[in-house]
Design an enzyme around this catalytic site. Structure first.
Site, mmCIF file in Angstrom:
data_model
loop_
_atom_site.group_PDB
_atom_site.id
_atom_site.type_symbol
_atom_site.label_atom_id
_atom_site.label_comp_id
_atom_site.label_asym_id
_atom_site.label_seq_id
_atom_site.Cartn_x
_atom_site.Cartn_y
_atom_site.Cartn_z
ATOM 1 N N HIS A 1 0.801 -1.332 0.118
ATOM 2 C CA HIS A 1 -0.059 -0.012 0.012
ATOM 3 C C HIS A 1 0.934 1.277 -0.091
ATOM 4 C CE1 HIS A 1 -2.765 -2.901 2.517
ATOM 5 N NE2 HIS A 1 -3.411 -2.641 1.377
ATOM 6 N N LYS B 1 -15.705 -7.709 5.831
ATOM 7 C CA LYS B 1 -14.661 -8.749 6.222
ATOM 8 C C LYS B 1 -14.369 -8.450 7.548
ATOM 9 C CE LYS B 1 -11.339 -7.906 2.398
ATOM 10 N NZ LYS B 1 -9.971 -7.343 1.874
ATOM 11 N N ARG C 1 -2.205 -5.756 -8.384
ATOM 12 C CA ARG C 1 -1.036 -6.472 -8.203
ATOM 13 C C ARG C 1 -0.822 -7.727 -9.224
ATOM 14 N NH1 ARG C 1 -3.374 -8.479 -2.511
ATOM 15 N NH2 ARG C 1 -5.051 -8.207 -3.705
ATOM 16 N N SER D 1 -2.805 -8.007 2.982
ATOM 17 C CA SER D 1 -2.856 -7.784 4.616
ATOM 18 C C SER D 1 -3.157 -9.294 5.238
ATOM 19 C CB SER D 1 -3.946 -6.821 4.905
ATOM 20 O OG SER D 1 -3.729 -5.776 4.300
HETATM 21 N N1 COA Z 1 0.001 -3.944 -1.805
HETATM 22 C C1 COA Z 1 -0.415 -4.926 -1.061
HETATM 23 N N2 COA Z 1 -1.821 -5.431 -0.932
HETATM 24 C C2 COA Z 1 -2.879 -4.754 -1.407
HETATM 25 C C3 COA Z 1 -2.454 -3.853 -2.609
HETATM 26 C C4 COA Z 1 -1.159 -3.271 -2.747
HETATM 27 N N3 COA Z 1 -0.802 -2.506 -3.595
HETATM 28 N N4 COA Z 1 -3.874 -3.613 -2.948
HETATM 29 C C5 COA Z 1 -4.563 -4.363 -2.395
HETATM 30 N N5 COA Z 1 -3.983 -5.185 -1.482
HETATM 31 C C6 COA Z 1 -4.674 -6.038 -0.793
HETATM 32 C C7 COA Z 1 -5.097 -5.612 0.576
HETATM 33 O O1 COA Z 1 -4.223 -5.801 1.527
HETATM 34 C C8 COA Z 1 -6.317 -6.791 0.892
HETATM 35 O O2 COA Z 1 -5.816 -7.788 1.321
HETATM 36 P P1 COA Z 1 -6.978 -8.544 2.184
HETATM 37 O O3 COA Z 1 -7.830 -9.178 1.278
HETATM 38 O O4 COA Z 1 -5.920 -9.728 2.766
HETATM 39 O O5 COA Z 1 -7.125 -7.830 3.399
HETATM 40 C C9 COA Z 1 -6.899 -6.747 -0.866
HETATM 41 O O6 COA Z 1 -5.883 -6.634 -1.389
HETATM 42 C C10 COA Z 1 -7.896 -6.100 -1.140
HETATM 43 O O7 COA Z 1 -8.110 -5.201 -0.233
HETATM 44 P P2 COA Z 1 -8.560 -3.520 -0.589
HETATM 45 O O8 COA Z 1 -7.606 -2.949 -1.410
HETATM 46 O O9 COA Z 1 -8.259 -3.038 0.867
HETATM 47 O O10 COA Z 1 -9.759 -3.363 -1.031
HETATM 48 P P3 COA Z 1 -11.284 -3.861 -0.351
HETATM 49 O O11 COA Z 1 -11.920 -4.894 -1.285
HETATM 50 O O12 COA Z 1 -10.876 -4.321 1.108
HETATM 51 O O13 COA Z 1 -11.871 -2.820 -0.230
HETATM 52 C C11 COA Z 1 -13.091 -0.917 -1.376
HETATM 53 C C12 COA Z 1 -12.251 -1.973 -1.763
HETATM 54 C C13 COA Z 1 -12.891 -0.077 -0.157
HETATM 55 C C14 COA Z 1 -12.650 0.040 -2.544
HETATM 56 C C15 COA Z 1 -14.562 -1.412 -1.743
HETATM 57 O O14 COA Z 1 -14.708 -2.131 -0.896
HETATM 58 C C16 COA Z 1 -15.312 -0.200 -1.535
HETATM 59 O O15 COA Z 1 -15.389 0.966 -2.396
HETATM 60 N N6 COA Z 1 -16.387 -0.288 -0.531
HETATM 61 C C17 COA Z 1 -17.415 0.353 -0.371
HETATM 62 C C18 COA Z 1 -18.867 0.220 -0.780
HETATM 63 C C19 COA Z 1 -19.137 0.479 -2.281
HETATM 64 O O16 COA Z 1 -19.017 1.628 -2.665
HETATM 65 N N7 COA Z 1 -19.495 -0.414 -2.962
HETATM 66 C C20 COA Z 1 -19.781 -0.288 -4.349
HETATM 67 C C21 COA Z 1 -18.377 -0.422 -5.374
HETATM 68 S S1 COA Z 1 -18.386 -2.222 -5.420
#
Ligand code: COA
Length: 161
Positions: free
Chosen positions: A16, A40, A89, A127
């Protein structure tokens, strides 16, 4: 130009930080925003996740740490921001990211999602992987900054992992 970098950040990793660092160089301001209503099961509370982000990003003048709940597009409008950045990724991220970008586009046509390709050395990182390695006592120093490592160890020791 302002961008929002949303995510769970449970906890923040070097993957990140790499994306945030690169965004901070290209944009005037980066709003790193922690999702507050995730389905989650998180290890850290939103406040703890924000606190860790603040600590590891304290040297960036143009990075703001915030949290949001509800729809990301509504949050972006509230922040007067029309640009969302996400990290990619591997090909496996693409389908999910494309789905989110298309839904967001349908909900708010003026908001764009842009992608930054994660550096190769972080393309396997998540994560969950970090939490798993830490839970079994493995070395996580190459995945997360020291302050995050310490917080993880304390959580696990406290039986909350
Ligand atoms: N390096 C390391 N890890 C990364 C990364 C990077 N560059 N990019 C993503 N990841 C990992 C995260 O650590 C996470 O790992 P985990 O699943 O083991 O916890 C995973 O990839 C994805 O997580 P994250 O990027 O945090 O996304 P998310 O899926 O948890 O949340 C949001 C994404 C917040 C953008 C999305 O859920 C959201 O917009 N929610 C609001 C509701 C909404 O608007 N919904 C309508 C749209 S679908």
């Amino acid at each position: 130009m302002v961008v929002i970098y949303p995510g769970s950040f449970d906890p923040v990793t070097y993957g990140h930080i790499d994306i945030i660092n690169r965004c901070a160089k290209k944009f005037d301001k980066v709003i790193v925003s922690v999702l507050n209503n995730s389905s989650k099961k998180n290890m850290f509370t939103v406040d703890e996740r924000m606190d860790l982000l603040k600590k590891v990003l304290e040297n960036y003048d143009n990075v703001e740490i915030d949290s949001f709940n509800g729809l990301l597009v509504d949050y972006a409008k509230k922040k007067n921001c029309s640009l969302i950045v996400r990290g990619l990724r591997a090909v496996s991220d693409f389908e999910y990211e494309m789905q989110m970008a298309l839904v967001n586009k349908k909900l708010a046509k003026d908001i764009e999602t842009i992608y930054m390709v994660a550096q190769g050395e972080y393309s396997y990182l998540s994560s969950s992987i970090v939490k798993e390695v830490a839970t079994f006592g493995g070395d996580i120093s190459c995945f997360v900054p020291k302050v995050v490592e310490k917080a993880l160890r304390e959580k696990i020791k406290g039986g909350q992992g």
